[in-house]
Design an enzyme around this catalytic site. Structure first.
Site, PDB file in Angstrom:
ATOM      1  N   GLU A 222       0.856  -1.199   0.000  1.00  0.00           N
ATOM      2  CA  GLU A 222       0.000   0.000   0.000  1.00  0.00           C
ATOM      3  C   GLU A 222       0.891   1.248   0.000  1.00  0.00           C
ATOM      4  OE1 GLU A 222      -3.314   1.165  -0.006  1.00  0.00           O
ATOM      5  OE2 GLU A 222      -2.332   3.093   0.350  1.00  0.00           O
TER       6      GLU A 222
ATOM      7  N   ARG B 147     -17.055   4.559   6.598  1.00  0.00           N
ATOM      8  CA  ARG B 147     -15.954   3.828   5.943  1.00  0.00           C
ATOM      9  C   ARG B 147     -14.816   3.511   6.910  1.00  0.00           C
ATOM     10  NH1 ARG B 147     -15.377   4.283   0.088  1.00  0.00           N
ATOM     11  NH2 ARG B 147     -17.294   5.151  -0.716  1.00  0.00           N
TER      12      ARG B 147
ATOM     13  N   ARG C  84     -19.644  15.976  -0.083  1.00  0.00           N
ATOM     14  CA  ARG C  84     -19.902  14.890   0.883  1.00  0.00           C
ATOM     15  C   ARG C  84     -19.754  15.437   2.285  1.00  0.00           C
ATOM     16  NH1 ARG C  84     -15.901  10.242  -1.480  1.00  0.00           N
ATOM     17  NH2 ARG C  84     -17.296   8.675  -0.631  1.00  0.00           N
TER      18      ARG C  84
ATOM     19  N   ASP D 184     -11.962  -0.944  -8.107  1.00  0.00           N
ATOM     20  CA  ASP D 184     -12.040   0.257  -8.943  1.00  0.00           C
ATOM     21  C   ASP D 184     -10.949   0.290 -10.007  1.00  0.00           C
ATOM     22  OD1 ASP D 184     -14.225   1.147  -7.537  1.00  0.00           O
ATOM     23  OD2 ASP D 184     -13.378   3.125  -7.062  1.00  0.00           O
TER      24      ASP D 184
ATOM     25  N   ALA E 209     -18.227  -0.528  -4.188  1.00  0.00           N
ATOM     26  CA  ALA E 209     -17.487  -1.261  -3.161  1.00  0.00           C
ATOM     27  C   ALA E 209     -17.994  -2.709  -3.073  1.00  0.00           C
ATOM     28  CB  ALA E 209     -17.619  -0.560  -1.816  1.00  0.00           C
TER      29      ALA E 209
HETATM   30  C1  LIG Z   1     -19.048   9.779  -3.596  1.00  0.00           C
HETATM   31  C2  LIG Z   1     -18.921   8.277  -3.612  1.00  0.00           C
HETATM   32  C3  LIG Z   1     -19.845   7.491  -2.936  1.00  0.00           C
HETATM   33  C4  LIG Z   1     -19.771   6.092  -2.994  1.00  0.00           C
HETATM   34  N1  LIG Z   1     -20.698   5.352  -2.344  1.00  0.00           N
HETATM   35  C5  LIG Z   1     -20.680   4.009  -2.453  1.00  0.00           C
HETATM   36  C6  LIG Z   1     -21.663   3.213  -1.788  1.00  0.00           C
HETATM   37  O1  LIG Z   1     -22.534   3.712  -1.081  1.00  0.00           O
HETATM   38  N2  LIG Z   1     -21.603   1.854  -1.949  1.00  0.00           N
HETATM   39  C7  LIG Z   1     -20.630   1.251  -2.702  1.00  0.00           C
HETATM   40  O2  LIG Z   1     -20.634   0.010  -2.812  1.00  0.00           O
HETATM   41  N3  LIG Z   1     -19.673   1.978  -3.320  1.00  0.00           N
HETATM   42  C8  LIG Z   1     -19.678   3.342  -3.209  1.00  0.00           C
HETATM   43  N4  LIG Z   1     -18.717   4.071  -3.816  1.00  0.00           N
HETATM   44  C9  LIG Z   1     -17.660   3.367  -4.577  1.00  0.00           C
HETATM   45  C10 LIG Z   1     -16.591   2.822  -3.639  1.00  0.00           C
HETATM   46  O3  LIG Z   1     -16.152   3.859  -2.796  1.00  0.00           O
HETATM   47  C11 LIG Z   1     -15.403   2.264  -4.429  1.00  0.00           C
HETATM   48  O4  LIG Z   1     -15.880   1.387  -5.426  1.00  0.00           O
HETATM   49  C12 LIG Z   1     -14.438   1.497  -3.527  1.00  0.00           C
HETATM   50  O5  LIG Z   1     -14.121   2.225  -2.373  1.00  0.00           O
HETATM   51  C13 LIG Z   1     -13.167   1.204  -4.311  1.00  0.00           C
HETATM   52  O6  LIG Z   1     -12.293   0.446  -3.515  1.00  0.00           O
HETATM   53  P1  LIG Z   1     -10.871  -0.003  -4.096  1.00  0.00           P
HETATM   54  O7  LIG Z   1     -10.231  -0.777  -3.012  1.00  0.00           O
HETATM   55  O8  LIG Z   1     -11.025  -0.620  -5.433  1.00  0.00           O
HETATM   56  O9  LIG Z   1     -10.100   1.360  -4.356  1.00  0.00           O
HETATM   57  P2  LIG Z   1      -9.609   2.458  -3.313  1.00  0.00           P
HETATM   58  O10 LIG Z   1     -10.497   2.558  -2.152  1.00  0.00           O
HETATM   59  O11 LIG Z   1      -9.355   3.686  -4.115  1.00  0.00           O
HETATM   60  O12 LIG Z   1      -8.235   1.885  -2.773  1.00  0.00           O
HETATM   61  C14 LIG Z   1      -7.068   1.881  -3.566  1.00  0.00           C
HETATM   62  C15 LIG Z   1      -5.862   1.781  -2.637  1.00  0.00           C
HETATM   63  O13 LIG Z   1      -4.681   1.640  -3.431  1.00  0.00           O
HETATM   64  C16 LIG Z   1      -3.689   2.515  -2.960  1.00  0.00           C
HETATM   65  N5  LIG Z   1      -2.828   2.835  -4.118  1.00  0.00           N
HETATM   66  C17 LIG Z   1      -3.145   3.621  -5.174  1.00  0.00           C
HETATM   67  N6  LIG Z   1      -2.135   3.630  -6.054  1.00  0.00           N
HETATM   68  C18 LIG Z   1      -1.174   2.816  -5.549  1.00  0.00           C
HETATM   69  C19 LIG Z   1       0.114   2.422  -6.014  1.00  0.00           C
HETATM   70  N7  LIG Z   1       0.616   2.842  -7.198  1.00  0.00           N
HETATM   71  N8  LIG Z   1       0.859   1.581  -5.244  1.00  0.00           N
HETATM   72  C20 LIG Z   1       0.369   1.125  -4.047  1.00  0.00           C
HETATM   73  N9  LIG Z   1      -0.861   1.478  -3.564  1.00  0.00           N
HETATM   74  C21 LIG Z   1      -1.612   2.312  -4.316  1.00  0.00           C
HETATM   75  C22 LIG Z   1      -4.437   3.715  -2.407  1.00  0.00           C
HETATM   76  O14 LIG Z   1      -3.676   4.421  -1.449  1.00  0.00           O
HETATM   77  C23 LIG Z   1      -5.664   3.040  -1.798  1.00  0.00           C
HETATM   78  O15 LIG Z   1      -5.459   2.662  -0.454  1.00  0.00           O
HETATM   79  C24 LIG Z   1     -18.743   5.471  -3.761  1.00  0.00           C
HETATM   80  C25 LIG Z   1     -17.779   6.254  -4.413  1.00  0.00           C
HETATM   81  C26 LIG Z   1     -17.855   7.642  -4.340  1.00  0.00           C
HETATM   82  C27 LIG Z   1     -16.807   8.465  -5.074  1.00  0.00           C
END
Ligand SMILES: Cc1cc2nc3c(=O)[nH]c(=O)nc-3n(C[C@H](O)[C@H](O)[C@H](O)COP(=O)(O)OP(=O)(O)OC[C@H]3O[C@@H](n4cnc5c(N)ncnc54)[C@H](O)[C@@H]3O)c2cc1C
Length: 435
Positions: A38, A115, A201, A317, A330
């Site tokens: 991370e 969260r 937000r 994502d 999520a």
């Molecule tokens: C306004 C808003 C409201 C939302 N509401 C909902 C909801 O109610 N329900 C729902 O299901 N979803 C919701 N979502 C979507 C949800 O937040 C995301 O789909 C989810 O959090 C994505 O998780 P992730 O682990 O894929 O990515 P992220 O949470 O972005 O995590 C990525 C991680 O990778 C790390 N990282 C990035 N680049 C690198 C790198 N090069 N090397 C090492 N580490 C790195 C970052 O630091 C981070 O910790 C919402 C999104 C938004 C914007």
């Protein structure tokens, strides 16, 4: 969950958000060797709410009961017993009257978490030595052949490097792993696109929300619709706080694609929602004076043509960043983790040479469903703002679209997804043996 088999390979997970963390937990409990890298100094989530639908809860249970129990501990449901199965009450946000246009009910109702609180619970499930922090991935060197001599090399910004037999990019919407994966064949998919919506937000104290808009609207999830904007609210933190997200559609471009959030003020939000009714205005007045506004980017216009290449793949994502209008981004991350973990833990998967077939089966199982979500979420966001084609401000049509699409999201069998993906994997491994 499958029975543990000795594995002659090591997996690197890049990114520790909901996708990376749930995957790391799933692999840990399946005894698949994996380390999470991370970029930040520790696991962290922003202070905002996230809600889940039934598919996500199934995936949590499938990954490990502890993931679901963590959710249960952090989860807040609608405050009124009579609204336990209500996903959202939908209202005309421009009206001063307090009357639903329609109500969407699901078996689960609204299930939201703060969260950071959920993350705190999840982290307890992963041994500390399974994660490394301050590791921002910059590059992956891919050797020609798998095996000891053919390990992938992960290069980090701090100058260090690590090796692994497979890399799973869970590094979010601006994923470096996605960039590396698609750069040659589909460069447009390397970066997400602006949906021309942004969102304010905020979390506000529940007592203040009740005083401002009344018990029913404050304690139960509501969607306030309007032309070119909509505001959703649901309770979090055991009902102590109200999560508010106010979306606005704009013709303008987002100025800085590297920074998806920028500072804003409460007056900006109030100006954006001028002309909306008493409830929306009263809620926005409760937010902090200093706010953030978040650009909503997604992968709808240029989706990745594949979620894997060789022994590198993307999940969460990184693979399918979606606008949040289905409240399922999520949840789909957790589905990805369940499928990927079961595939990697499958007893037929033992050596690095098996890993490409794992990722091919994952891609086949996940890509179509996830890309549908990304497209559908855009449509449904527009329908909340009375601008979706064929729907407009017709509340009966909006209600029908929501119900049909929620059913595709939630009325599924996640364990069945995993079973089917493993059956596909076995066929792929058999045909690999024959060739
Ligand atoms: C306004 C808003 C409201 C939302 N509401 C909902 C909801 O109610 N329900 C729902 O299901 N979803 C919701 N979502 C979507 C949800 O937040 C995301 O789909 C989810 O959090 C994505 O998780 P992730 O682990 O894929 O990515 P992220 O949470 O972005 O995590 C990525 C991680 O990778 C790390 N990282 C990035 N680049 C690198 C790198 N090069 N090397 C090492 N580490 C790195 C970052 O630091 C981070 O910790 C919402 C999104 C938004 C914007």
């Amino acid at each position: 969950m499958t029975s543990p088999q000795p594995k002659d390979f090591k997996v690197a997970i890049v990114g520790g958000g909901i996708a990376g963390l749930t995957l790391a937990i799933a692999l840990h409990y399946r005894q698949v060797p994996a380390i999470l890298y991370e970029s930040a100094a520790g696991f962290a989530e922003i202070g905002a709410g996230v809600s889940f639908t039934t598919n996500a809860l199934q995936a949590m249970k499938h990954i490990h009961p502890g993931v679901f129990e963590a959710f249960e501990r952090a989860c807040t449901v609608n405050g009124w017993d009579s609204k336990r199965d209500v996903w959202f009450d939908y209202l005309d946000g421009t009206a001063d009257h307090d009357r639903e246009a329609f109500t969407i009910r699901t078996g689960l109702g609204q299930a939201g978490v703060h969260r950071a609180h959920y993350l705190d619970e999840l982290v307890k499930l992963l041994p500390a030595d399974k994660a490394r922090f301050g590791k921002r991935l910059e590059d992956i060197e891919v050797p020609a052949t798998p095996g000891d001599a053919g390990r992938l090399v992960l290069r980090f910004r701090d100058g260090s490097s690590e090796t692994a037999d497979a890399v799973i990019g869970c590094d979010g919407i601006k994923s470096r792993v996605r960039q590396l994966l698609v750069a040659d064949d589909n460069p447009a998919a390397a970066h997400p696109g602006y949906t021309h919506k942004y969102a304010y937000r905020g979390l506000v104290p529940m007592a203040a929300a009740v005083a401002a808009v009344g018990d029913e609207r404050a304690r139960n999830a509501c969607m306030h619709m309007g032309p070119g904007g909509h505001v959703l609210t649901f309770p979090v933190s055991g009902g102590e706080q109200l999560n508010i997200v106010a979306f606005r559609t704009t013709e303008d471009d987002w100025p800085d694609r590297e920074r998806l959030a920028r500072p804003a003020r409460r007056e900006d939000a109030l100006r954006d929602f001028a002309g909306y009714g008493r409830i929306v205005t009263s809620l926005l007045r409760l937010t902090s004076e200093e706010l953030s506004v978040w650009a909503i980017f997604d992968t709808a216009d240029n989706p990745p043509h594949t979620y894997y290449k060789g022994r590198v793949c993307i999940a969460g994502d990184a693979a399918h960043a979606t606008s949040p209008h289905h409240g399922s981004g999520a949840g789909f991350c957790v589905e990805d983790s369940a499928v990927l973990a079961d595939l990697l833990a499958d007893e037929h998967v033992r050596t690095p040479a098996d890993l490409e077939a794992v990722f091919a089966a994952y891609d086949a199982a996940r890509r179509e469903r996830a890309q549908w979500l990304v497209r559908s979420s855009r449509f449904i966001g527009d329908s909340y703002e009375w601008r979706a084609e064929g729907v407009g401000k017709d509340f009966a049509k909006i209600e029908k679209e929501i119900n049909e699409r929620l059913s595709i999201i939630g009325d599924v069998d996640v364990a069945g997804f995993c079973r089917d993906a493993r059956a596909d994997l076995v066929k792929r491994l058999e045909s690999q043996l024959k060739n």
